[in-house]
Design an enzyme around this catalytic site. Structure first.
Site, PDB file in Angstrom:
ATOM      1  N   TRP A 214       0.823  -1.213   0.000  1.00 21.13           N
ATOM      2  CA  TRP A 214       0.000   0.000   0.000  1.00 21.13           C
ATOM      3  C   TRP A 214       0.859   1.265   0.000  1.00 21.13           C
ATOM      4  CZ3 TRP A 214      -0.498  -4.026   3.468  1.00 21.13           C
ATOM      5  CH2 TRP A 214       0.205  -3.897   4.669  1.00 21.13           C
TER       6      TRP A 214
ATOM      7  N   GLU B 270      -5.668   1.073   5.366  1.00 26.19           N
ATOM      8  CA  GLU B 270      -5.851   1.574   6.724  1.00 26.19           C
ATOM      9  C   GLU B 270      -7.009   0.856   7.431  1.00 26.19           C
ATOM     10  OE1 GLU B 270      -3.908   3.205   8.431  1.00 26.19           O
ATOM     11  OE2 GLU B 270      -2.539   3.895   6.876  1.00 26.19           O
TER      12      GLU B 270
ATOM     13  N   LEU C 249      -9.949 -12.497   8.610  1.00 30.99           N
ATOM     14  CA  LEU C 249      -9.240 -11.279   8.991  1.00 30.99           C
ATOM     15  C   LEU C 249      -9.788 -10.687  10.287  1.00 30.99           C
ATOM     16  CD1 LEU C 249      -6.911  -9.541   7.975  1.00 30.99           C
ATOM     17  CD2 LEU C 249      -8.527  -8.195   6.654  1.00 30.99           C
TER      18      LEU C 249
ATOM     19  N   TYR D  45      -8.207   8.173  13.900  1.00 28.38           N
ATOM     20  CA  TYR D  45      -6.922   7.750  13.352  1.00 28.38           C
ATOM     21  C   TYR D  45      -6.981   7.589  11.835  1.00 28.38           C
ATOM     22  CZ  TYR D  45      -3.436   4.790  11.392  1.00 28.38           C
ATOM     23  OH  TYR D  45      -2.490   4.302  10.539  1.00 28.38           O
TER      24      TYR D  45
ATOM     25  N   ASP E  15      -2.199   6.116  16.110  1.00 28.75           N
ATOM     26  CA  ASP E  15      -2.532   4.701  16.293  1.00 28.75           C
ATOM     27  C   ASP E  15      -1.766   4.185  17.516  1.00 28.75           C
ATOM     28  OD1 ASP E  15       0.051   4.640  15.416  1.00 28.75           O
ATOM     29  OD2 ASP E  15      -0.222   2.905  14.125  1.00 28.75           O
TER      30      ASP E  15
ATOM     31  N   CYS F 235      10.419   0.613  18.308  1.00 24.95           N
ATOM     32  CA  CYS F 235       9.815   0.964  19.596  1.00 24.95           C
ATOM     33  C   CYS F 235       8.699  -0.048  19.892  1.00 24.95           C
ATOM     34  CB  CYS F 235       9.284   2.400  19.537  1.00 24.95           C
ATOM     35  SG  CYS F 235       8.994   3.151  21.153  1.00 24.95           S
TER      36      CYS F 235
ATOM     37  N   CYS G   5      16.145   0.271  21.793  1.00 23.99           N
ATOM     38  CA  CYS G   5      16.540   1.659  22.012  1.00 23.99           C
ATOM     39  C   CYS G   5      17.918   1.955  21.413  1.00 23.99           C
ATOM     40  CB  CYS G   5      16.521   1.981  23.504  1.00 23.99           C
ATOM     41  SG  CYS G   5      14.876   1.777  24.247  1.00 23.99           S
TER      42      CYS G   5
ATOM     43  N   SER H 144     -11.489 -10.930  22.257  1.00 22.61           N
ATOM     44  CA  SER H 144     -10.908  -9.969  23.191  1.00 22.61           C
ATOM     45  C   SER H 144     -11.761  -9.852  24.451  1.00 22.61           C
ATOM     46  CB  SER H 144     -10.773  -8.601  22.522  1.00 22.61           C
ATOM     47  OG  SER H 144     -11.991  -8.216  21.936  1.00 22.61           O
TER      48      SER H 144
END
Length: 380
Positions: A26, A45, A88, A128, A146, A203, A210, A313
């Site tokens: 994308w 997105e 998905l 977002y 995000d 991150c 780091c 979830s």
DNA sequence: CATTCGTGGTC
DNA sequence: TGACCAAGAAT
């Protein structure tokens, strides 16, 4: 005093991103215009919401092959879109995406939304995604916060933000708006995507690299040593639910399938019947008694298919299954009559199904079933 | 603001 | 191996 917080010079981040950016499907840029196709950004997105890039890529390729532009998507039947989305997850994304595509396609080309504020009103496009499409496609100075960006900013500033906290997200948006204004030579779209990439590559949630980070010198959480634990995790536990699935199977292979209501959990997808709790002998006998008067010389063969756990979830299914093969020695049972005889049973389904049909394996292959059932269906 | 939305990778 | 969590949105 969070009001005095400032984000660092983006130079090191942009230099790092120029060399480290992944070649994702994308991110292709039109060689003539130098811009991205907003439709392709939009699709990506939506698919990337709460979903890793590696999981999205095959779905994205198939989706763009089938629906290369807005008009082809707007003309598609919902069942077909859901089938492409099968596996998905978060299926409301597919339904909302199709609804939004139809709404935009109905507008004249010069009236279609191109700003974050106007995109925000479309189904499936929240704060977002609106900022991401507007900044990545049109380089609007729109924040796109995000999970990656929240984590990066949270650590840079060493803030006690909670993952998914909307107040923290709004705070981050304010900081980003000031950041774009303070560095007008930098492209906001580039800044947004570089922050996302930093969160996705270095991150990381529990083990940040780091040592390789372009922001290491500016990062407050690195100095305090709190980076691995930021942002703070939200407290939530799935609620357990025991279910049994009787798989009604005709001799020819047709399986009784139910279509779930269009919204809510697994909305619009197909499943087999469920009963709460165990499928004990009394319940098996009751099901046979409902069927028996309508099947001449019927024989019923129950066969356990095991069980497995499927964790959502907010919900945890302990899902067992038994097949019930129905065969008549004289005439094969009439599927419509069988469905009618099971009406009292099916009316107890939670949620009550839209449709009940006897489907062959080939027909089932064309419809979307949740991943929680793939194992059982494969054993038939 | 809190809850409801899937699935698969990762450690 | 099970807990954690991902390019969030809708209600």
């Amino acid at each position: 005093m969070t009001s005095t917080l400032r984000l660092p010079d983006p130079g090191p981040l942009l230099d790092w991103f120029a060399g480290a950016a992944r070649d994702l499907p994308w991110r292709t840029v039109d060689p003539l215009t130098g811009r991205r196709d907003p439709y392709r950004v939009w699709i990506s997105e939506i698919m990337l919401q709460q979903t890793r890039a590696a999981a999205v890529i095959p779905y994205y390729e198939r989706f763009l092959e089938r629906y290369p532009d807005l008009d082809s998507l707007a003309a598609a039947p919902e069942d077909e879109v859901l089938k492409l989305w099968e596996g998905l997850g978060y299926y409301s994304r597919a339904r909302n995406l199709l609804a939004a595509a139809r709404r935009v396609a109905a507008l004249p080309a010069d009236a279609r939304p191109r700003t974050a504020a106007s995109l925000r009103g479309l189904p499936g496009i929240g704060p977002y995604t609106a900022g991401a499409i507007a900044s990545l496609s049109y380089d609007e100075a729109a924040p796109a916060v995000d999970g990656n960006v929240l984590r990066v900013l949270c650590r840079l500033l060493d803030q006690d933000w909670q993952r998914g906290d909307s107040a923290a997200r709004r705070h981050a948006e304010t900081l980003l708006a000031a950041w774009y204004a303070a560095y007008p030579a930098a492209s906001p779209g580039r800044l947004n995507e570089a922050l996302i990439e930093l969160g996705a590559r270095l991150c990381l949630p529990r083990r940040p690299f780091c040592g390789d980070c372009p922001f290491a010198a500016a990062c407050a959480a690195r100095r305090s040593g709190r980076a691995p634990g930021l942002p703070l995790p939200p407290a939530r536990r799935p609620r357990p639910l025991e279910l049994m699935a009787p798989l009604f199977l005709l001799h020819g292979g047709a399986l009784l399938c139910l279509r779930r209501p269009p919204a809510g959990l697994l909305g619009g997808l197909w499943q087999v019947p469920f009963v709460d709790g165990l499928l004990h002998p009394g319940r098996r006998a009751a099901i046979e008694a409902a069927l028996e008067p309508h099947c001449a010389d019927a024989r019923f063969i129950w066969q356990p298919l095991g069980s497995h756990r499927h964790v959502f979830s907010h919900l945890e299914w302990e899902l067992g299954a038994e097949s019930l093969t129905i065969s008549g020695s004289s005439a094969s049972p009439d599927p419509a009559v069988l469905t009618a005889s099971l009406e009292a049973f099916l009316s107890t389904q939670s949620p009550p199904p839209d449709t009940a049909l006897w489907l062959t394996a080939a027909e089932r292959h064309e419809l979307a079933f949740p991943a929680a059932l793939h194992g059982f269906l494969a054993r038939l």
